[in-house]
Design an enzyme around this catalytic site. Structure first.
Site, PDB file in Angstrom:
ATOM      1  CE  LYS A  83      -3.495  -0.417   2.823  1.00 13.00           C
ATOM      2  NZ  LYS A  83      -4.632  -0.860   1.999  1.00 13.00           N
ATOM      3  NE  ARG A 138      -6.903   2.748   4.291  1.00 15.12           N
ATOM      4  CZ  ARG A 138      -7.232   4.020   4.090  1.00 15.12           C
ATOM      5  NH1 ARG A 138      -6.313   4.953   4.210  1.00 15.12           N
ATOM      6  NH2 ARG A 138      -8.463   4.351   3.771  1.00 15.12           N
ATOM      7  N   GLY A 143      -5.803 -11.117   8.882  1.00 14.40           N
ATOM      8  CA  GLY A 143      -5.470 -11.239  10.302  1.00 14.40           C
ATOM      9  C   GLY A 143      -4.777  -9.994  10.837  1.00 14.40           C
ATOM     10  CG  MET A 179      -5.460  -2.773  13.337  1.00 15.13           C
ATOM     11  SD  MET A 179      -4.684  -1.318  14.050  1.00 15.13           S
ATOM     12  CE  MET A 179      -4.922  -0.144  12.719  1.00 15.13           C
ATOM     13  NE  ARG A 200      -8.764  -2.835  -6.056  1.00 19.27           N
ATOM     14  CZ  ARG A 200      -9.467  -3.085  -4.980  1.00 19.27           C
ATOM     15  NH1 ARG A 200      -8.907  -3.634  -3.917  1.00 19.27           N
ATOM     16  NH2 ARG A 200     -10.750  -2.812  -4.932  1.00 19.27           N
ATOM     17  CG  HIS A 216     -19.188 -41.568 -14.758  1.00 15.14           C
ATOM     18  ND1 HIS A 216     -20.440 -41.251 -15.225  1.00 15.14           N
ATOM     19  CD2 HIS A 216     -18.587 -42.259 -15.747  1.00 15.14           C
ATOM     20  CE1 HIS A 216     -20.592 -41.749 -16.434  1.00 15.14           C
ATOM     21  NE2 HIS A 216     -19.490 -42.377 -16.775  1.00 15.14           N
ATOM     22  NE  ARG A 236     -11.459 -41.590 -19.510  1.00 18.19           N
ATOM     23  CZ  ARG A 236     -11.605 -40.383 -20.051  1.00 18.19           C
ATOM     24  NH1 ARG A 236     -12.218 -40.258 -21.215  1.00 18.19           N
ATOM     25  NH2 ARG A 236     -11.150 -39.315 -19.433  1.00 18.19           N
ATOM     26  NE  ARG A 284      -8.108 -46.384 -19.384  1.00 16.62           N
ATOM     27  CZ  ARG A 284      -8.667 -45.579 -18.473  1.00 16.62           C
ATOM     28  NH1 ARG A 284      -7.912 -44.936 -17.611  1.00 16.62           N
ATOM     29  NH2 ARG A 284      -9.961 -45.393 -18.450  1.00 16.62           N
ATOM     30  CD  GLU A 296      -3.832 -46.255 -13.847  1.00 20.52           C
ATOM     31  OE1 GLU A 296      -4.715 -45.387 -13.719  1.00 20.52           O
ATOM     32  OE2 GLU A 296      -3.920 -47.182 -14.664  1.00 20.52           O
ATOM     33  CB  SER A 328       0.288 -42.135 -19.995  1.00 21.16           C
ATOM     34  OG  SER A 328      -0.663 -41.113 -19.873  1.00 21.16           O
ATOM     35  N   GLY A 356      -1.320 -41.547 -14.775  1.00 21.92           N
ATOM     36  CA  GLY A 356      -2.751 -41.501 -14.509  1.00 21.92           C
ATOM     37  C   GLY A 356      -2.911 -40.831 -13.156  1.00 21.92           C
ATOM     38  CB  THR A 357      -2.381 -37.317 -12.120  1.00 25.53           C
ATOM     39  OG1 THR A 357      -3.233 -36.772 -13.133  1.00 25.53           O
ATOM     40  CG2 THR A 357      -0.943 -37.223 -12.572  1.00 25.53           C
ATOM     41  CG  ASN A 358      -8.015 -38.554 -12.661  1.00 24.83           C
ATOM     42  OD1 ASN A 358      -7.532 -37.450 -12.476  1.00 24.83           O
ATOM     43  ND2 ASN A 358      -8.887 -38.807 -13.614  1.00 24.83           N
ATOM     44  CG  ASP A 359      -7.117 -44.587 -10.933  1.00 24.66           C
ATOM     45  OD1 ASP A 359      -8.068 -43.859 -10.601  1.00 24.66           O
ATOM     46  OD2 ASP A 359      -7.257 -45.628 -11.587  1.00 24.66           O
ATOM     47  CB  CYS A 366      -3.593 -39.395 -19.782  1.00 29.11           C
ATOM     48  SG  CYS A 366      -3.600 -40.934 -18.867  1.00 29.11           S
ATOM     49  CE1 TYR A 407       0.474 -37.499 -23.314  1.00 21.61           C
ATOM     50  CE2 TYR A 407       2.641 -38.219 -24.047  1.00 21.61           C
ATOM     51  CZ  TYR A 407       1.375 -38.514 -23.560  1.00 21.61           C
ATOM     52  OH  TYR A 407       1.031 -39.811 -23.309  1.00 21.61           O
TER      53      TYR A 407
END
Lengths: 905, 905
Positions: A40, A110, A119, A121, A369, A485, A595, A651, A778, A797, A799-802, A864, A884
């Site tokens: 500021k 301020r 948090g 003042m 700003r 899903h 898939r 896959r 995965e 590849s 499989g970052t979900n699993d 993927c 990739y």
């Protein structure tokens, strides 16, 4: 004049200069001194240096905060004289005097650290008021009500923020608010502005009594005492519990300290020659270059926020019939503001959001700003600034919020239309939709056929619901997270979806959905109209108007820059030729995940799939698979053709077989009739295949170890399709991917099967097909044995979900019950199914990359999972050195942009 | 004499000596030359050196095998003369001559690598026979039938093993067997021994024709050609596919090579002065020192195996009425055998299993090896050998198979009783039981109360079944693996259990269980008697007699040595004071895992637990928890008292809440009545809490993040109990363990809650309690961020069950469908829920230990999964530097032993 507690030394290594003045068209600081002056303070200095009319003031440096703690909560000896000199500077500019009975100077205090930090003042206004100066203010403003209202506000803010009365006295609520309410009740008044000046005077007195009673201190009448208390309170707030936790969570240092800004008050509510407002240097909806904003005559900033009076436009341009603009009423001020706007945008090289006040025809700029803007405006502004030579293409790219790109792709709810939000879930797939509530996939299809627009509302969706999901305008589920899903499928289609809306209890047989609230239940029936906003997770009753989005042409230009600068390849996840074509249009450079299970659900094959699952031995299984083979071949023909010349990672079958079996008595009967077996046989197989934790069950490569013929036939279909295409002169490039590998031996055995099958087909057809075989990574085990796995794989590849599910031990379908709370309580920074958990999952990926490359340096690496479309995760993937990422077609644009940003950073 | 293919050189670095002779009371080799002579060759040499009557022969060294491959499948030039000299040695000792028409020498050829290895060439007997020598054999044996039977066996073995006729000619089955069957059929004969000599002659001729027809080679009549072909076949078999795979899997080197053993034939079937038998130097059931075994007069070794005739005992001692022992009929031979037995045991310093043949009153010792024995014999033999000064205590410890210790603890099925096995599942908990089939926990309790012994047969068990499981003699489940609920609970109790018996289909309402076979279905009704063997996984129809086991006193002595030598602490998993006391009796040094959820199922509290779960807000939850508090305190009082002076690690609530809710309409009705709420409310909560993957769901510390009051009350109960005990002078040492932590912030927040609660109790009671707070490491994420987690933990306990599930992505409850196949197909070496997957899970544990100790070097580390009782996993834990392992009470002895072995290795 009261003296603050001063130490005898000035602290170790503390520089001489502790206070930096600004205002009157110049400043001692500048924007580069953010660490010393806080964000500021540096901004105020910069505006002053630009010659803008900033109310004069000064900044006490962050060094002083650090010294204050080093000196055991006392001030360095030379601070006092510098603060005194600062006030004198303000007095000189304003002509008012701190504590002067006739022309009292009022200031605000301020906090301001180098980064914004909750948090600490808050702002306190109107320092300098007491029983004497208030009279001077009343006289000079000719408005006793204004003066006493300012005074009672000051005392309550001071009591609340500086003296921290609620916590110190153990009060449940703000005592000043309580007194104010009692006063209004006694007078039969409902709104604050209706309080007469006498009542305000009584409140001032009551407030002061409250402070002395509850805290046993006397409200300081000496302005200096007021000021020094506030400075100490700012420093103390640096170490408030909330601020400390916030710093800890964000890795910010406790040594940074906060600055304190003391600034002359200006008032926009001293009469009709006064005003307050907000101006944008451009239209934040479109990015068009023309001053834009609104103001209120004779008002304070908070009046604009409160919305009691209707603000007027700043500029004549674009104003509506009957509106009176600032340009109309105060043309001189308007022109000054216009100049300030131009100056600020060209100085900060971005669209600015400016707060200003007009006091008795004098313009004061209070803050500037970078302005918030819509997706299209974000793109247009950046490209325009490049065209003006103000920023480079790289800067333009880095300024984009990739997530906001989705606003360019999907219809959104009219931002100006009212919304009645009845429930909120996870923003699972962006865009908005309006339609009638239906509860089953069948209903969705039927209603759609008769021309209705519907929203499919389900507890959760399964692959069986695909047709209905396609028919619906939007999807709303009670369970499931960002990668459930419903969410994954909807994102793939670019269809709005809200998932995990926990307050819904659906009774699909009754045809109702109850929306639970803490106190009440609201019931929606089949056919009721709702609107959903997949970008916010909000569900609204009734039809909210939709606004279409279009890709601005500036966007095309920006994507050319992005593609030039990025290193990561961008592929798409697509299961159909249509999706593949869409992905290609969005610029995908291949399919990273096709898939095959979605293909198993088509009407023309699900029966054969079920016959295969019910088969008691290999030969009957093979018979059923022979039926599936030509249909699968046709699928692959379509996708490989659509992606001619680009790689398509296919896959092999992944989900547990029970997902393909019918559910419910009726459905089981129908299927058993069609297959001419007894319903008991079907039921028994369903029971036999039931799993407690299907996520950790008999799926992926495990299916192939048990039933090798499934992968064999799938491989045959892929390679036969490729052969046909190559024969036609089409460049088909299948990459066969084996899922859920945890043990090198699994991959070794099944890779042999795949390669042998492929080679047999190739030998038979006599056509040369370039194919490769790889695996998904995965499972945590796959990461730690990636060196051994790499020996049998041409690509990995992730499989970052699993991998997220197993690394964290969190089921994405069930996580809705606690993950949001985890993010809220800051146990997690973000939903790990949306943004990759780099600390946990990311470390395992690093291990996998390192070990995989140690054996096979040229192994191709990609992501993927759903993270392939998330900007932060893409950044991580770039730094990890992946080749990739692959994402939903609708996120390809976002991923291209994010990949460029990662490369530029 | 035909010449083998000989290379012109002798190969690189090949020593001069390629053949080692043995027999006639001496040998050129010895037991230390195992690498050069193979295990079998070294053993034969050693026995010869001991002066035992070993049929003479010679061993071609493993060096030759290596050279054979180096020389492109030809023999080194100097081998031929050495083999010739070896045969001359055999001729000299036996007086017979290789190829001699009158007194032909017959030899056997056997492979023999340094370790036993499947896939290598089997034994071929009777080399030296042809159309001429067979007549000499007939004359000398005075038994033409014997001679032609030997001849036709030789041709078929030669055709099968050396010429590999089935594979070479692509035949589905053994052509010689087929001819034999046809011959028997033509003659109307059912048993081989009934074939007349003429028929055998015809078969010899037919076999030879078969070989020339199918393989286009002539069966070699020259004994030397026979011999060299066999030597080449042995070397070729070293590189058979199966042998190569076996070596690869076991990390054995391809360079080791195999030796070839050529040895004179001896015959036990040349008349009534001939015999063949097997002798143990001790009783293999008890370990008692006295020769033990059986023999058959006028027979071949395979006749004993075939079991057509009943063998007679060797020794008069212990023989039954009417039995005629070897001691009776051939006392001289018996005494020679006795001497040989003594010599071999004292030489090899272990109980020996000796094969012998008596040819015309002459004893020949053919083989000796360490004898298989029961658990009690294993212990008794080892301690006795120590007492005799033959082995050290450390050697005795290292010779124990810890798994066999369980035979000392549980009743077993009489090994001599017949068994009708109707199904086989996983050997989930050792010991055997007999009882009537019941299908529900309720039935089990009721039937038990009226004095019946029952086996509880269920698809799977859940914590609700605990009472019924306790009432049953044994447990049999259709689903679930080695760490399913049934398996874990049963092992904890030392109760026999078979899990994952996939061929069972249970219909508990009908009261039947169908046992599916490939071809048929067998149905058992409620009340039918079955026997189960939890050590083998076999289910038998009817009652098989049981034999009790007792701990031999020698065992106590051995455990003293074990405790002296081990470094790892051994704790037990126990949830009740009874289990804790049992564990202490078995020598447990603390409780490593006290699960609090089992306590929640008691009749006196489950209602309060359910009320808590159904509670809509925190205050009603607290009310219900207040009811649970005193009961939990009582539980902890009992366990902490039972383990006075020893640490007790108490895990706070872990399972998802839905596990505590009722199932089935009737039960729901009953519970809703008891709680005076509508069944719909219960049903709605059940629906709401349903999880797709409960293993990865809302459980462990996640419960505490959502409902902190649960852990708060549990902590209160623990610390209050400890205070009461300390007040009484009992040394209570609770260790509070927080499960399923994946993020450091989870532990930080919940640890604060626990510590604050504990300190408040301690302050209130004014008693000093030494407690600590730690966490389970059971998620891959916890392993990679173990350094951050260690900052908030005084101990780590590896929950290897869940860590295995998440690392491998395998649900232990569902794995039964594919894990057995994985082990069979050697994708996995062992069930990872039984023996720790050191490659995958183990690597993550190493990371966790290293990172945890990097922050807190003195952090206490243990294992509390089921692996804590598995010897191989204990060995891994020792090497990892853990402080302790914790296992079921019934495995504490095994663990103590295994820990000592790990330290001694």
């Amino acid at each position: 004049m009261t003296s603050p507690k001063v130490a005898e030394t000035k602290g170790n290594g503390l520089p001489e200069k502790l206070v930096y003045e600004f205002g009157d068209g110049r400043a001692e600081g500048s924007t580069g001194m953010r660490d010393l002056l806080g964000g500021k303070g540096a901004g105020l200095a910069e505006m002053s240096n630009l010659g803008l009319p900033v109310p004069p003031g000064f900044t006490i440096t962050t060094d002083v905060c650090t010294a204050y703690y080093d000196l055991d909560s006392s001030y360095p000896e030379n601070l006092k004289e510098q603060v005194l000199s600062g006030i004198q500077h303000v007095e000189a500019v304003t002509g008012a005097k701190f504590g002067d009975p006739d022309n009292p100077l009022l200031v605000s205090v301020r906090s301001g650290a180098r980064v914004s930090m909750p948090g600490m003042m808050d702002t306190v206004l109107n320092f300098g008021l007491n029983d004497i100066t208030v009279e001077g203010l009343a006289e000079r403003s000719n408005d006793p009500r204004f003066a006493y209202d300012s005074y009672r506000r000051f005392i309550s803010m001071y009591g609340d923020v500086v003296l921290n009365i609620r916590q110190e006295a153990g009060l449940e609520r703000d005592p000043f608010e309580l007194l104010l309410e009692q006063k209004k009740e006694a007078l039969g008044i409902s709104e604050d502005p209706d309080l007469p000046v006498e009542a305000l005077k009584e409140l001032v007195s009551a407030f002061k009594s409250e402070i002395s009673e509850k805290l046993n201190v006397i409200f300081p009448t000496d302005p200096w005492e007021q000021l020094w208390s506030a400075i100490g309170a700012v420093f103390a707030s640096w170490n408030s519990e909330r601020a400390v936790i916030y710093r800890e969570l964000n890795g910010f240092s406790n040594d940074w300290g906060t600055a304190v800004n003391v600034q002359a008050m200006v008032f926009g509510n001293l009469g009709d020659d006064c005003a307050t407002g907000v101006a944008f240097t451009r239209n934040p909806k479109t990015g068009e270059r023309a001053i834009f904003g609104e103001f209120l005559t004779n008002a304070q900033g908070e009046d604009i926020v409160a919305g009691v009076r209707t603000p007027q436009p700043i500029s004549k341009f674009g104003s509506k019939e009957g509106e009176v603009s600032l340009e109309d009423v105060q043309p001189k001020v308007f022109n000054e503001l216009l100049d300030a706007s131009d100056l600020l945008e060209s100085h900060f090289k971005d669209m600015q959001d400016i707060e200003f006040t007009v006091q008795q025809n004098k313009l004061w700029v209070l803050q500037t700003r970078n302005g918030k803007r819509t997706g299209p405006a974000m793109v247009n502004v950046a490209v325009d600034l490049v065209d003006q030579g103000m920023i480079t293409e790289a800067e333009a790219l880095l300024r984009q919020d990739p997530e906001q790109i989705s606003e360019l792709l999907h219809p959104i709810l009219d931002p100006d239309a009212p919304r009645k939000v009845i429930a909120t879930g996870l923003p699972a797939s962006p865009g908005a939709a309006v339609g009638k509530v239906v509860f089953t996939a069948k209903e969705a299809s039927e209603w759609m056929e008769r021309g209705e627009e519907v929203i499919l509302v389900r507890t959760e969706t399964s692959p069986e619901d695909i047709q209905g999901m396609l028919a619906a305008k939007g999807i709303l589920t009670a369970r499931g997270g960002m990668t459930s899903h419903a969410a994954v499928v909807a994102r793939g289609w670019g269809k709005p979806c809200i998932a995990g809306c926990g307050s819904l209890v659906i009774d699909s047989t009754e045809g109702t959905v109850n929306i639970l609230d803490n106190s009440s239940v609201q019931t929606l029936k089949r056919g009721d109209v709702i609107s959903i906003d997949g970008s916010t997770g909000e569900v609204m009753l009734g039809a909210v108007p939709l606004v279409d989005s279009v890709l601005p042409e500036t966007f095309e230009r920006m994507m050319v820059w992005a593609d030039r600068d990025r290193r990561l390849g961008i592929r798409a996840n697509a299961d159909t030729p249509e999706d593949a074509e869409l992905a290609r249009e969005f610029g995908a450079e291949g399919i990273g995940l096709c898939r095959t299970e979605h293909m198993f659900f088509g009407d023309d094959r699900i029966l054969a799939v079920r016959r295969m699952i019910l088969a008691g031995d290999e030969s009957s299984r093979r018979e059923a698979l022979e039926e599936i083979l030509p249909v699968q071949r046709q699928d692959f023909l379509g996708i490989l053709r659509a992606m001619a010349g680009l790689p398509v990672t296919i896959r092999l079958l992944d989900p547990p077989l029970h997902e393909f079996l019918p559910q419910g008595e009726e459905e089981i009967k129908r299927v058993s009739d069609a297959l001419t077996v007894s319903p008991d046989v079907v039921l028994q197989r369903i029971t036999q295949l039931h799993e407690f934790n299907p996520m950790l069950g008999h799926r992926g490569v495990r299916l192939a170890v048990t039933y090798p013929e499934i992968y064999e036939v799938q491989t045959q279909a892929i390679i036969e399709a490729a052969c046909i295409l190559v024969d036609e002169g089409v460049d088909a490039r299948p990459e066969i991917m084996i899922p859920l590998v945890g043990m090198p031996q699994e991959l070794e055995q099944i890779r042999d099967l795949v390669v042998n099958t492929a080679e047999a087909v190739i030998a038979k057809k006599g056509v040369k097909v370039a194919y490769s075989v790889g695996t998904m990574i995965e499972l945590p085990r796959a990461c730690v044995v990636a060196d051994q796995i790499a020996e049998h794989a041409e690509f990995f590849s992730f499989g970052t979900n699993d991998l997220t599910q197993t690394t964290l031990g969190v089921s994405r379908d069930d996580a809705g019950r606690f993950l949001p709370e985890y993010v809220r309580k800051e146990v997690l920074e973000a939903d790990p199914f949306v943004t990759l958990d780099t600390q946990g999952v990311g470390q395992l990926m690093e291990i996998a990359v390192e070990r995989g490359r140690s054996v096979k340096p040229a192994i191709k690496l990609g992501i993927c999972g759903e993270h392939g479309g998330d900007p932060k995760s893409i950044d991580f993937g770039h730094n990890l050195g992946l080749d990739y990422v692959s994402c939903s077609p609708y996120r390809v644009l976002i991923a291209r942009l994010a990949a460029a940003q990662a490369a530029l950073r």
